[in-house]
Motif scaffolding. Structure first.
Motif, PDB file in Angstrom:
ATOM      1  N   THR B 188      70.890  25.134  48.027  1.00  0.00           N
ATOM      2  CA  THR B 188      72.233  25.129  47.317  1.00  0.00           C
ATOM      3  C   THR B 188      73.108  23.802  47.974  1.00  0.00           C
ATOM      4  N   ARG B 206      71.280  18.169  40.736  1.00  0.00           N
ATOM      5  CA  ARG B 206      70.458  19.265  39.644  1.00  0.00           C
ATOM      6  C   ARG B 206      69.175  18.648  39.132  1.00  0.00           C
ATOM      7  N   GLU B 211      68.884  24.566  43.444  1.00  0.00           N
ATOM      8  CA  GLU B 211      69.019  25.807  42.524  1.00  0.00           C
ATOM      9  C   GLU B 211      70.474  25.906  42.105  1.00  0.00           C
ATOM     10  N   ARG B 212      71.243  25.858  43.190  1.00  0.00           N
ATOM     11  CA  ARG B 212      72.661  25.762  42.947  1.00  0.00           C
ATOM     12  C   ARG B 212      73.576  24.620  43.376  1.00  0.00           C
ATOM     13  N   GLU B 233      79.101  25.931  40.085  1.00  0.00           N
ATOM     14  CA  GLU B 233      80.001  26.737  40.335  1.00  0.00           C
ATOM     15  C   GLU B 233      81.224  26.106  41.046  1.00  0.00           C
ATOM     16  N   THR B 250      76.671  31.983  49.596  1.00  0.00           N
ATOM     17  CA  THR B 250      75.424  31.708  50.192  1.00  0.00           C
ATOM     18  C   THR B 250      74.887  32.753  51.039  1.00  0.00           C
TER      19      THR B 250
END
Lengths: 242, 405
Positions: B188, B206, B211-212, B233, B250
């Protein structure tokens, strides 16, 4: 027979012919202290303390003379020299790493007529003999100075040192060392310059102010040398030729 | 020609100045097709970067066409369309040879100034104060580009200028930020600042396999852009406690890497925000570090702080304890644009990345003063402004002026 290196520099002192052996800071103190002593001596005389008054005036006078000329007979007799041993004086030392082998950097520098290409205060260096050259510099406000220099040491790929000879406007000496940098980084170039401004309090003060500028100037000079050797020319941010 | 010139704090003007000339055999003259206003131009606009002089030409993001080359330029010819990286690099020094392009030893004629401030030198940058060389910038009709063979990157045919103009700075900067995070599967990445560089960092993260991605800002338009352009997000730091929210998102670990795309003019909240503003106004600290402090607090143990927001001087209350206790790695610096350009040009040409999607405004060069004001105040949902110097150009190829023109 050829003279050895040390004999040569002793027999041809690089500074002005007049002998100086008192460092700049000490000379200033001598002037101030000498004046104070002489004044106290006069005061003692006026109080009719003749013996101590005269002694103080004499001592004060000695200090004043020492401060003004930078020469001390007592020091001379004792073999003391605070001018040439004082490290904090007018010495500039700067280093730069250049991405070329020591031989090539040495070669460029050894051709002394290259020096004004990166030393901005130098107007010209003219080679006048195998070991001698004539230097012309301009300072702030268009002040110019000239001197003859003689090479003292010349070890290809390693070191060059020189000193001014005769009646130099600004007596000076310097050396440049070329040392291979670790890890294929090229050559470490280390420059040391000592210079002694003309006598007199005003000259001294001006030189002190100039000192700060000069250290920076040498730094800029070395960066320019690096540009010339690594890139082929001096970098400019200008937009137009004029 | 016309150029955007700095005249003082909050005062930029479009002036008529002399056209640039070839001064070195390594130079090229580039006719600017498109140029941008960068977030770091706002530091100049707000008067936080020292050694700006009246009349300095701004801009370090520009693309265009070569109209003249020096005799030693071999890789490029008149008529080539090129990307110009914002750092100027000589290609010959140790740093350039080791791909540390923005740290070039030879491209900054005023390097000694930086040395006095920072202890060592940095390379020159177009239009970014005399500390960085005093080079004229790209918010102009023409620019002199030194070391053309080293710096320029060719634009593949068929790719429009607008697709590649963000490759001059913000995409490589965002990419480096993400690259420095050493992203592993499942990671993340949290990005402070959803301005242009923040968005590029999220896009790059990305692309590099995060992943995030979590974007942090306070402007709804920017948070929306992060959601839409980068599938991020988002967190509004005025509404939540960022460190706490990130922990909760997280599983109590914290983000694996945290990117600071804010820099010295961070807007803090609460007491800390007031503290920084007052100290900066009184010149007791030069940089406001509220974002940086949050990064250090939020990051997971053993994680990386990657800093691309510009810092210029000194920050107060830097949480060194957190850095040490959590074993964080700190990576930062100006982007080594040259290093990433070939790869990024390919990605953009193959439409794997679409940086130009963040451009919100297109203005003629003449409108630059309005553009600066709008960008500063984030008016009109402004995220990225592109300027067109050739719209109504007055340069050497200008239409005859006067009657009937």
């Amino acid at each position: 027979m050829e003279q050895s290196e040390s004999e040569r520099s002793e027999s041809r002192p690089w500074q002005r012919p007049r002998k100086m052996n008192v460092g700049p800071a000490e000379r200033k103190a001598s002037l101030a202290g000498g004046a104070a002593l002489a004044l106290s001596g006069l005061r003692n005389l006026s109080r009719r303390n003749y013996a101590s008054g005269l002694a103080m005036i004499a001592a004060g006078g000695m200090f004043l003379y020492r401060g003004q000329t930078g020469y001390c007979g007592l020091y001379d007799a004792m073999g003391v020299d605070t001018m040439h041993t004082q490290p904090g004086g007018l010495r500039i030392e700067k280093a730069v790493t250049i991405g070329l082998p020591p031989d090539e950097v040495y070669e460029f520098w050894r051709n002394l007529e290259n020096l004004p290409r990166f030393m901005k205060h130098l107007e010209a260096v003219e080679v006048t003999g195998p070991r001698t050259s004539h230097w012309k510099a301009t300072g702030p406000g268009g002040i110019s100075a000239e001197w003859d220099a003689e090479m003292m040491e010349d070890t290809p790929g390693q070191q060059i040192s020189w000193h001014s000879v005769g009646e130099a406007d600004i007596p000076n000496k310097g050396s440049v060392e070329f040392k291979e940098a670790p890890g294929n980084r090229g050559t470490e170039v280390r420059v040391t310059i000592d210079y002694y401004p003309p006598g007199g309090a005003a000259g001294k003060a001006a030189a002190k102010i100039a000192h700060g500028i000069n250290a920076q100037q040498l730094e800029e000079d070395l960066k320019r040398l690096k540009q010339i050797l690594e890139v082929g020319e001096e970098t400019t941010a200008r937009r137009t030729a004029d | 020609m016309r150029a955007v010139c700095w005249h003082g704090r909050h005062d930029v003007r479009v002036d008529e100045v002399a056209d640039p000339q070839i001064l070195s055999k390594n130079d090229a003259i580039v006719k600017v097709a498109l140029t941008c206003i960068c977030g770091s131009d706002l530091h100049l606009y707000n008067g936080y970067v020292p050694t700006m002089k009246k009349g300095d030409i701004l801009g370090h993001e520009f693309v265009g066409e070569i109209v003249e080359v020096g005799s030693r330029v071999t890789r490029f010819h008149v008529g080539d369309r090129v990307i110009v990286p914002f750092p100027i690099s000589c290609g010959a020094c140790w740093y350039c040879k080791h791909e540390l392009w923005s740290l070039c030893d030879n491209s900054n004629p005023n390097a000694w100034m930086l040395e006095h401030m920072y202890g060592d030198t940095g390379g020159g940058i177009f239009g970014y104060s005399h500390l960085y060389g005093g080079f004229a910038g790209g918010q102009a009709e023409y620019v002199r580009v030194p070391f053309a063979d080293v710096g320029l990157e060719r634009i593949p045919s068929g790719v429009p200028y607008e697709q590649v103009v963000l490759l001059t700075d913000i995409l490589p900067t965002g990419y480096q930020a993400a690259y420095y995070c050493n992203i592993n599967p499942g990671d993340t990445v949290a990005v402070w600042g959803c301005g242009p560089v923040g968005l590029m960092a999220m896009m790059s993260a990305r692309h590099l396999g995060a992943e995030r991605v979590i974007g942090i800002d306070r402007f709804p338009d920017r948070l929306q852009a992060a959601r839409a352009q980068c599938q991020a997000e988002v967190l509004n730091y005025e509404e939540v406690d960022v460190a706490e929210a990130l922990q909760n998102m997280t599983g109590g670990r914290g983000p694996d890497s945290c990117i600071d795309a804010v820099g010295m003019e961070a807007v803090g909240t609460g007491f800390e925000g007031v503290y920084d503003s007052v100290k900066q106004a009184l010149r007791l600290e030069t940089d406001r570090a509220s974002a940086l402090r949050q990064l250090a607090k939020a990051c997971r143990k053993g994680g990386t702080l990657s800093i691309v927001g510009v810092y210029a001087g000194f920050v107060d209350k830097f949480p060194m304890g957190a850095l040490f206790a959590k074993g964080l790695t700190l990576r930062c610096g100006q982007a080594h644009v040259h290093k990433y350009l070939p790869h990024l040009v390919k990605l953009v040409a193959e439409q794997q990345l679409n940086p130009s999607s963040i451009i919100t405004h297109r203005l003629p060069l003449q409108e630059a003063p309005m553009g600066y004001k709008m960008f500063l105040n984030k008016q009109d949902a402004c995220i990225k402004i592109v300027l067109d110097p050739q719209a109504g150009a007055t340069g050497t190829e200008r239409a005859p002026q006067g009657e009937g023109a």
